[in-house]
Design a protein around this motif. Structure first.
Motif, short mmCIF file in Angstrom:
data_model
loop_
_atom_site.label_atom_id
_atom_site.label_comp_id
_atom_site.label_asym_id
_atom_site.label_seq_id
_atom_site.Cartn_x
_atom_site.Cartn_y
_atom_site.Cartn_z
N ALA A 181 -21.35 27.39 23.54
CA ALA A 181 -21.47 26.03 24.86
C ALA A 181 -21.70 26.79 26.13
O ALA A 181 -21.11 28.52 26.41
CB ALA A 181 -20.14 25.15 24.38
N ALA A 182 -22.07 26.42 26.43
CA ALA A 182 -22.65 27.45 28.21
C ALA A 182 -21.29 27.46 28.74
O ALA A 182 -20.75 26.53 28.70
CB ALA A 182 -23.56 26.69 28.95
N GLY A 183 -20.73 28.15 29.50
CA GLY A 183 -19.69 28.16 30.97
C GLY A 183 -18.70 29.09 30.27
O GLY A 183 -19.61 30.55 29.34
N GLY A 184 -18.15 29.11 31.34
CA GLY A 184 -17.36 30.57 31.03
C GLY A 184 -15.81 30.68 29.41
O GLY A 184 -15.48 29.24 29.42
N MET A 200 -13.22 31.47 29.20
CA MET A 200 -11.59 30.95 29.85
C MET A 200 -12.11 29.15 29.35
O MET A 200 -10.83 28.38 28.74
CB MET A 200 -11.58 30.95 30.70
CG MET A 200 -9.88 30.92 31.14
SD MET A 200 -8.65 32.01 29.50
CE MET A 200 -7.60 31.71 30.10
N ILE A 201 -12.55 28.86 29.70
CA ILE A 201 -13.32 27.44 30.50
C ILE A 201 -13.15 26.66 28.91
O ILE A 201 -12.65 25.89 28.50
CB ILE A 201 -14.22 26.97 31.43
CG1 ILE A 201 -13.79 27.29 32.60
CG2 ILE A 201 -14.52 25.67 30.63
CD1 ILE A 201 -14.15 26.51 33.80
N ARG A 202 -14.12 27.20 27.87
CA ARG A 202 -14.26 27.09 26.31
C ARG A 202 -12.92 27.20 25.28
O ARG A 202 -12.57 25.54 24.49
CB ARG A 202 -15.42 28.56 26.14
CG ARG A 202 -16.85 27.48 26.54
CD ARG A 202 -17.46 28.85 25.98
NE ARG A 202 -17.70 30.25 26.11
CZ ARG A 202 -18.07 31.32 25.25
NH1 ARG A 202 -19.54 31.07 24.46
NH2 ARG A 202 -17.88 32.10 25.85
N VAL A 203 -12.50 27.80 25.71
CA VAL A 203 -11.12 28.55 24.65
C VAL A 203 -10.55 26.37 25.32
O VAL A 203 -9.47 26.54 25.27
CB VAL A 203 -10.15 29.63 25.20
CG1 VAL A 203 -8.67 29.52 25.33
CG2 VAL A 203 -11.14 30.56 24.19
N VAL A 204 -10.34 26.85 26.89
CA VAL A 204 -9.00 25.90 27.11
C VAL A 204 -9.33 24.58 26.51
O VAL A 204 -8.81 23.25 25.97
CB VAL A 204 -9.21 25.67 28.80
CG1 VAL A 204 -8.30 24.64 29.14
CG2 VAL A 204 -8.58 26.99 29.04
N CYS A 205 -10.62 23.87 26.88
CA CYS A 205 -10.96 22.75 26.47
C CYS A 205 -11.02 22.99 24.94
O CYS A 205 -10.81 21.11 24.44
CB CYS A 205 -13.01 22.98 26.67
SG CYS A 205 -13.19 22.51 28.10
N LEU A 206 -10.86 24.05 24.18
CA LEU A 206 -11.32 23.56 22.64
C LEU A 206 -9.89 23.56 22.00
O LEU A 206 -9.63 22.46 21.55
CB LEU A 206 -11.51 24.56 21.88
CG LEU A 206 -11.25 25.69 19.99
CD1 LEU A 206 -12.17 24.57 19.53
CD2 LEU A 206 -11.68 27.13 20.73
N SER A 207 -9.21 24.00 23.10
CA SER A 207 -7.37 23.80 22.63
C SER A 207 -6.95 22.60 23.15
O SER A 207 -6.48 21.80 21.76
CB SER A 207 -6.61 24.87 23.75
OG SER A 207 -7.20 26.11 23.33
#
Length: 99
Positions: free
Chosen positions: A35-38, A40-47
């Motif tokens: 996915a595109a994006g930072g 940290m944002i990917r980790v937060v969304c996944l979590s």
């Protein structure tokens, strides 16, 4: 001392839910890896998505918190009998019982 247990009443759902969570976690990891994006944002969304899936899985398993309601000894009571001389007093003119 409070003794309580967690009881899973929907045991027949345990393996399907485990399989669903495993497949969902792999799918989410694969999607968020590309996915595109930072990062940290990917980790937060996944979590957050994994947390939501875990809560749904917990609802399917129908957990019950089971414990003792009454404390040991809470239903004990005292029976008190008074057989003293004060209990033998009678009103004036009343016959006294023997026995």
């Amino acid at each position: 001392m409070c003794v309580a247990t967690l009881v899973i009443s929907g045991r027949e759902w345990l393996w399907p839910v485990t399989l669903l969570l495993f497949v969902a976690a792999l799918s989410l990891a694969w999607v968020y890896r590309h996915a595109a994006g930072g990062r940290m944002i990917r980790v937060v969304c996944l979590s957050l998505k994994l947390l939501g899936l875990l809560l749904l899985a917990a609802c399917l398993l129908d957990p019950l918190w089971s414990g003792e309601r009454a404390r040991p000894g809470a239903n004990l009571f005292v029976v008190l009998a008074d057989n003293s001389e004060g209990m033998q007093i009678k009103d004036r003119g009343e016959a006294r019982k023997v026995g």
